[in-house]
Design a protein around this motif. Structure first.
Motif, PDB file in Angstrom:
ATOM      1  N   GLY A 103       0.805  -1.224   0.000  1.00  0.00           N
ATOM      2  CA  GLY A 103       0.000   0.000   0.000  1.00  0.00           C
ATOM      3  C   GLY A 103       0.826   1.257   0.000  1.00  0.00           C
ATOM      4  N   HIS A 104       1.980   1.232  -0.659  1.00  0.00           N
ATOM      5  CA  HIS A 104       2.817   2.432  -0.700  1.00  0.00           C
ATOM      6  C   HIS A 104       2.057   3.549  -1.413  1.00  0.00           C
ATOM      7  CE1 HIS A 104       6.238   0.281   0.876  1.00  0.00           C
ATOM      8  NE2 HIS A 104       6.065  -0.665  -0.032  1.00  0.00           N
ATOM      9  N   GLY A 105       1.906   4.657  -0.731  1.00  0.00           N
ATOM     10  CA  GLY A 105       1.161   5.781  -1.281  1.00  0.00           C
ATOM     11  C   GLY A 105      -0.276   5.836  -0.818  1.00  0.00           C
ATOM     12  N   ALA A 106      -0.788   4.764  -0.183  1.00  0.00           N
ATOM     13  CA  ALA A 106      -2.153   4.771   0.332  1.00  0.00           C
ATOM     14  C   ALA A 106      -2.206   5.610   1.611  1.00  0.00           C
ATOM     15  CB  ALA A 106      -2.632   3.350   0.593  1.00  0.00           C
ATOM     16  N   LEU A 107      -3.120   6.558   1.657  1.00  0.00           N
ATOM     17  CA  LEU A 107      -3.204   7.513   2.758  1.00  0.00           C
ATOM     18  C   LEU A 107      -4.518   7.322   3.500  1.00  0.00           C
ATOM     19  CD1 LEU A 107      -2.185  10.052   4.286  1.00  0.00           C
ATOM     20  CD2 LEU A 107      -3.324  11.418   2.542  1.00  0.00           C
ATOM     21  N   VAL A 108      -4.452   7.257   4.813  1.00  0.00           N
ATOM     22  CA  VAL A 108      -5.635   7.172   5.661  1.00  0.00           C
ATOM     23  C   VAL A 108      -5.443   8.109   6.845  1.00  0.00           C
ATOM     24  CG1 VAL A 108      -6.092   4.776   4.990  1.00  0.00           C
ATOM     25  CG2 VAL A 108      -4.738   5.247   7.046  1.00  0.00           C
ATOM     26  N   THR A 109      -6.567   8.507   7.431  1.00  0.00           N
ATOM     27  CA  THR A 109      -6.544   9.263   8.683  1.00  0.00           C
ATOM     28  C   THR A 109      -7.239   8.423   9.751  1.00  0.00           C
ATOM     29  OG1 THR A 109      -8.620  10.413   8.172  1.00  0.00           O
ATOM     30  CG2 THR A 109      -6.558  11.464   7.484  1.00  0.00           C
ATOM     31  N   ALA A 110      -6.767   8.548  10.970  1.00  0.00           N
ATOM     32  CA  ALA A 110      -7.283   7.730  12.075  1.00  0.00           C
ATOM     33  C   ALA A 110      -7.612   8.620  13.261  1.00  0.00           C
ATOM     34  CB  ALA A 110      -6.264   6.664  12.472  1.00  0.00           C
ATOM     35  N   HIS A 111      -8.591   8.211  14.046  1.00  0.00           N
ATOM     36  CA  HIS A 111      -8.947   8.902  15.274  1.00  0.00           C
ATOM     37  C   HIS A 111      -9.275   7.863  16.341  1.00  0.00           C
ATOM     38  CE1 HIS A 111     -13.494   8.891  14.124  1.00  0.00           C
ATOM     39  NE2 HIS A 111     -12.877   7.814  13.744  1.00  0.00           N
ATOM     40  N   ARG A 112      -9.268   8.303  17.570  1.00  0.00           N
ATOM     41  CA  ARG A 112      -9.487   7.387  18.693  1.00  0.00           C
ATOM     42  C   ARG A 112     -10.937   7.461  19.133  1.00  0.00           C
ATOM     43  NH1 ARG A 112      -6.043   4.348  21.094  1.00  0.00           N
ATOM     44  NH2 ARG A 112      -6.389   3.485  23.181  1.00  0.00           N
ATOM     45  N   VAL A 113     -11.578   6.313  19.174  1.00  0.00           N
ATOM     46  CA  VAL A 113     -12.964   6.181  19.621  1.00  0.00           C
ATOM     47  C   VAL A 113     -12.956   5.222  20.804  1.00  0.00           C
ATOM     48  CG1 VAL A 113     -15.304   5.509  19.009  1.00  0.00           C
ATOM     49  CG2 VAL A 113     -13.825   6.586  17.293  1.00  0.00           C
ATOM     50  N   GLY A 114     -13.182   5.742  21.988  1.00  0.00           N
ATOM     51  CA  GLY A 114     -13.082   4.904  23.180  1.00  0.00           C
ATOM     52  C   GLY A 114     -11.642   4.491  23.405  1.00  0.00           C
ATOM     53  N   ASN A 115     -11.397   3.196  23.415  1.00  0.00           N
ATOM     54  CA  ASN A 115     -10.029   2.686  23.566  1.00  0.00           C
ATOM     55  C   ASN A 115      -9.510   2.056  22.288  1.00  0.00           C
ATOM     56  OD1 ASN A 115     -11.725   0.548  23.519  1.00  0.00           O
ATOM     57  ND2 ASN A 115     -10.855  -0.516  25.284  1.00  0.00           N
ATOM     58  N   ARG A 116     -10.093   2.432  21.138  1.00  0.00           N
ATOM     59  CA  ARG A 116      -9.687   1.864  19.858  1.00  0.00           C
ATOM     60  C   ARG A 116      -9.335   2.978  18.891  1.00  0.00           C
ATOM     61  NH1 ARG A 116     -13.764  -2.118  17.252  1.00  0.00           N
ATOM     62  NH2 ARG A 116     -15.133  -0.289  17.442  1.00  0.00           N
ATOM     63  N   LEU A 156     -10.235   4.017  11.542  1.00  0.00           N
ATOM     64  CA  LEU A 156     -10.002   4.832  10.357  1.00  0.00           C
ATOM     65  C   LEU A 156     -11.115   5.862  10.230  1.00  0.00           C
ATOM     66  CD1 LEU A 156      -8.837   2.221   7.678  1.00  0.00           C
ATOM     67  CD2 LEU A 156      -7.483   3.504   9.335  1.00  0.00           C
ATOM     68  N   ALA A 157     -10.733   7.102  10.041  1.00  0.00           N
ATOM     69  CA  ALA A 157     -11.716   8.175   9.855  1.00  0.00           C
ATOM     70  C   ALA A 157     -11.989   8.441   8.387  1.00  0.00           C
ATOM     71  CB  ALA A 157     -11.232   9.452  10.542  1.00  0.00           C
ATOM     72  N   ALA A 158     -10.965   8.373   7.551  1.00  0.00           N
ATOM     73  CA  ALA A 158     -11.111   8.610   6.112  1.00  0.00           C
ATOM     74  C   ALA A 158     -10.015   7.840   5.393  1.00  0.00           C
ATOM     75  CB  ALA A 158     -11.036  10.099   5.787  1.00  0.00           C
ATOM     76  N   VAL A 159     -10.296   7.450   4.150  1.00  0.00           N
ATOM     77  CA  VAL A 159      -9.341   6.702   3.334  1.00  0.00           C
ATOM     78  C   VAL A 159      -9.310   7.311   1.948  1.00  0.00           C
ATOM     79  CG1 VAL A 159      -9.695   4.563   4.634  1.00  0.00           C
ATOM     80  CG2 VAL A 159     -11.077   5.007   2.612  1.00  0.00           C
ATOM     81  N   CYS A 160      -8.152   7.264   1.314  1.00  0.00           N
ATOM     82  CA  CYS A 160      -8.016   7.762  -0.050  1.00  0.00           C
ATOM     83  C   CYS A 160      -8.532   6.699  -1.023  1.00  0.00           C
ATOM     84  CB  CYS A 160      -6.558   8.113  -0.335  1.00  0.00           C
ATOM     85  SG  CYS A 160      -5.466   6.688  -0.493  1.00  0.00           S
ATOM     86  N   PRO A 161      -8.738   7.045  -2.300  1.00  0.00           N
ATOM     87  CA  PRO A 161      -9.224   6.057  -3.266  1.00  0.00           C
ATOM     88  C   PRO A 161      -8.321   4.840  -3.388  1.00  0.00           C
ATOM     89  CG  PRO A 161      -9.486   8.268  -4.147  1.00  0.00           C
ATOM     90  CD  PRO A 161      -8.711   8.403  -2.872  1.00  0.00           C
ATOM     91  N   GLN A 162      -6.995   5.021  -3.308  1.00  0.00           N
ATOM     92  CA  GLN A 162      -6.094   3.877  -3.402  1.00  0.00           C
ATOM     93  C   GLN A 162      -6.277   2.936  -2.216  1.00  0.00           C
ATOM     94  OE1 GLN A 162      -1.991   4.955  -3.823  1.00  0.00           O
ATOM     95  NE2 GLN A 162      -1.238   2.871  -3.614  1.00  0.00           N
ATOM     96  N   ALA A 163      -6.431   3.496  -1.012  1.00  0.00           N
ATOM     97  CA  ALA A 163      -6.662   2.657   0.156  1.00  0.00           C
ATOM     98  C   ALA A 163      -8.011   1.956   0.082  1.00  0.00           C
ATOM     99  CB  ALA A 163      -6.567   3.503   1.426  1.00  0.00           C
ATOM    100  N   ARG A 164      -9.018   2.630  -0.444  1.00  0.00           N
ATOM    101  CA  ARG A 164     -10.324   1.998  -0.580  1.00  0.00           C
ATOM    102  C   ARG A 164     -10.267   0.834  -1.563  1.00  0.00           C
ATOM    103  NH1 ARG A 164     -15.243   3.900   0.939  1.00  0.00           N
ATOM    104  NH2 ARG A 164     -14.336   5.953   1.359  1.00  0.00           N
ATOM    105  N   ALA A 165      -9.472   1.001  -2.640  1.00  0.00           N
ATOM    106  CA  ALA A 165      -9.329  -0.091  -3.599  1.00  0.00           C
ATOM    107  C   ALA A 165      -8.624  -1.295  -2.998  1.00  0.00           C
ATOM    108  CB  ALA A 165      -8.571   0.404  -4.831  1.00  0.00           C
ATOM    109  N   LEU A 166      -7.823  -1.079  -1.962  1.00  0.00           N
ATOM    110  CA  LEU A 166      -7.143  -2.185  -1.285  1.00  0.00           C
ATOM    111  C   LEU A 166      -8.003  -2.845  -0.210  1.00  0.00           C
ATOM    112  CD1 LEU A 166      -3.591  -0.599  -0.895  1.00  0.00           C
ATOM    113  CD2 LEU A 166      -4.279  -2.382  -2.500  1.00  0.00           C
ATOM    114  N   GLY A 167      -9.255  -2.400  -0.061  1.00  0.00           N
ATOM    115  CA  GLY A 167     -10.159  -3.032   0.893  1.00  0.00           C
ATOM    116  C   GLY A 167     -10.339  -2.296   2.194  1.00  0.00           C
ATOM    117  N   LEU A 168      -9.760  -1.121   2.347  1.00  0.00           N
ATOM    118  CA  LEU A 168      -9.920  -0.360   3.576  1.00  0.00           C
ATOM    119  C   LEU A 168     -11.151   0.531   3.493  1.00  0.00           C
ATOM    120  CD1 LEU A 168      -6.221   0.695   4.252  1.00  0.00           C
ATOM    121  CD2 LEU A 168      -7.379  -1.443   4.801  1.00  0.00           C
TER     122      LEU A 168
END
Length: 504
Positions: free
Chosen positions: A26-39, A42-54
């Motif tokens: 997934g080189h170049g795949a960009l995602v953003t993450a946030h903390r919900v409770g103790n986990r 993923l908050a948002a994913v780019c098109p490349q990351a979505r194509a990889l199943g995220l």
């Protein structure tokens, strides 16, 4: 651990282990993450990351297991909300006066009475999509008779543009999941336990049992989507800039009268800025003449200020550019651009800091006389190509120094071609060249310094190569030349020579 004995919360692991898992690059795949409770989710994913199943909502640990080399960055909900608010203000000014926020990632636009100004609903939506693409974003637009149906079509329709004729909202959203009705998670979980998955199934059921089971809020969302119940619409209201309007009983034309009017306008404008806690960065002066024509004068400031004396001096300098004709009937002064301006400490001997020179006032006075574009500083940019490594900055803006490499004082942009160059391939320096009609015999040379093209900017620069040489001709003049190509592979350049700069 025996098969079938999984710890609680590891359902996704059971699903992945049921079949062989292959880690995807997934080189170049960009995602953003946030903390919900103790986990961490993923908050948002780019098109490349979505194509990889995220997908948003997926645990970050699972995403890293599935995709290697994932670029994870922290989510910025406050920044996203501020950006969406600015887009809503732009839409309210540009497309329709009734624009409102739709969740954390969307806008509602009321097209009633404005679509015909843009050639119809479809032409208007295509224009908005093209504008969003130019900004570097992707979007989906749905037009329907209700806000609830438009919300469902835009988020679950799966196409860039959906047009739903009036009265057909029920058929358009019938095959969507219940999440399209903007229901909370508790209501969705209850509906799943009862076997309800689609909006169409909900529409066909009697209302009384649904209300007893789920409550009035559940049916209200359905009625809002179908147009059976009204839905409040809270539009974004753009703030009007602070302004002052002066009307004269008799037209004024003399310089002294205009100066007196400008002083009065500033005296009225400054308290409005102080009350709002703002400082002016740009003033717009509109003079309406007797013949109903309007003359505009713009004053730009290097820093936000509400110093009345300073603003008056800048406006007085514009008087000589005003042609009053047979007289000015109305004068309007607008703070076209403002910034927050709070109290700040003043450096002095008492504070133990040497007072800084007041350069902002000097810069503003020079900018009014010479023009704002003629006052600037140069700053360095991160680029290997010299013509892209320099940019203009404001007179008081922070600048970045250049690396300590030997570079000419004067750079030519774009580089100028030179002719009749004599040089040995593949990396020999030039012995003679002709520039601007004059032949230069090279007495000394240093190089080559190889620079590669910026392939991430343009596809044509993927294999581009430049070889730079510093040369001194027989008269002592120093030049900075480069050859396009490495002298061996034709894909790297056409072996043409150019002059990039001249040393002092």
């Amino acid at each position: 651990m025996k098969p079938g004995h999984w710890r609680p919360g590891a359902r996704w692991a059971r699903e992945e282990i049921s079949a062989p898992v292959k880690m995807r690059e997934g080189h170049g795949a960009l995602v953003t993450a946030h903390r919900v409770g103790n986990r961490d989710l993923l908050a948002a994913v780019c098109p490349q990351a979505r194509a990889l199943g995220l997908a948003p909502g997926m645990p970050l640990a699972k995403a890293r297991i599935l995709v290697s080399g994932l670029d994870v960055r922290p989510a910025d909900p406050a920044g996203d909300a501020a950006l969406l608010q600015r887009r809503g203000l732009f839409a309210a000014r540009r497309w329709t006066p009734r624009a409102a926020l739709s969740g954390a990632d969307g806008l509602w636009l009321d097209l009633s009475g404005v679509a015909h100004l843009f050639g119809g609903e479809q032409a208007m939506c295509e224009r908005i999509l093209a504008f969003v693409r130019r900004l570097g974003f992707s979007a989906r637009i749905a037009v329907a008779g209700t806000t609830g149906a438009a919300h469902a079509l835009a988020r679950f329709g799966g196409v860039p543009l959906s047009l739903c004729p009036g009265g057909e909202e029920a058929a358009a959203i019938a095959h969507f999941p219940l999440a399209a009705l903007r229901l909370d998670e508790a209501a969705l979980a209850t509906a799943r336990r009862l076997g309800l998955d689609r909006v169409g199934e909900l529409i066909a059921m009697p209302r009384a049992p649904l209300q007893r089971r789920f409550g009035a809020e559940f049916l209200l969302r359905l009625d809002e989507a179908l147009g059976r119940a009204p839905e409040p619409f809270a539009p974004i209201v753009p703030e009007e800039p602070s302004s002052v309007l002066l009307r004269f009983m008799e037209p004024i034309a003399g310089a002294e009268a205009i100066a007196e009017a400008l002083g009065e306008a500033v005296r009225r404008l400054v308290p409005k800025l102080a009350e709002a806690g703002l400082g002016a960065r740009r003033l717009a002066l509109a003079c309406q003449l007797v013949d109903n024509s309007v003359q505009w004068q713009i004053v730009s400031l290097s820093r936000a200020t509400r110093d009345g004396d300073h603003l008056r001096q800048l406006l007085y300098a514009k008087i000589e550019k005003i042609d009053p004709g047979f007289g000015i009937e109305r004068l309007r002064l607008v703070a076209a651009r403002v910034e927050p301006l709070a109290a700040r400490p003043v450096a002095s001997v008492l504070s133990g800091e040497p007072p800084a020179p007041a350069l902002a006032a000097l810069v503003d006075r020079r900018a009014v006389r010479l023009g704002a574009r003629r006052l600037y500083r140069l700053t360095a940019l991160e680029s290997d190509l010299p013509e892209r490594s320099v940019a203009r900055a404001g007179p008081l803006a922070e600048t970045v120094d250049w690396p300590r490499w030997p570079r000419p004082i004067r750079l030519l942009s774009p580089p100028e071609p030179v002719e009749q160059v004599m040089a040995a391939l593949p990396d020999g320096p030039p012995r003679r060249f002709r520039w601007r009609g004059r032949v230069h015999q090279v007495a000394a040379a240093d190089g080559p310094e190889r620079v590669y093209g910026e392939w991430w900017r343009r596809e044509g620069e993927r294999a581009a190569v430049r070889d730079y040489f510093q040369v001194v001709d027989e008269s002592g003049a120093r030049f900075w030349l480069f050859r396009s190509g490495d002298g061996e592979d034709s894909a790297t350049g056409d072996l043409s020579w150019h002059l990039q700069g001249v040393f002092a």
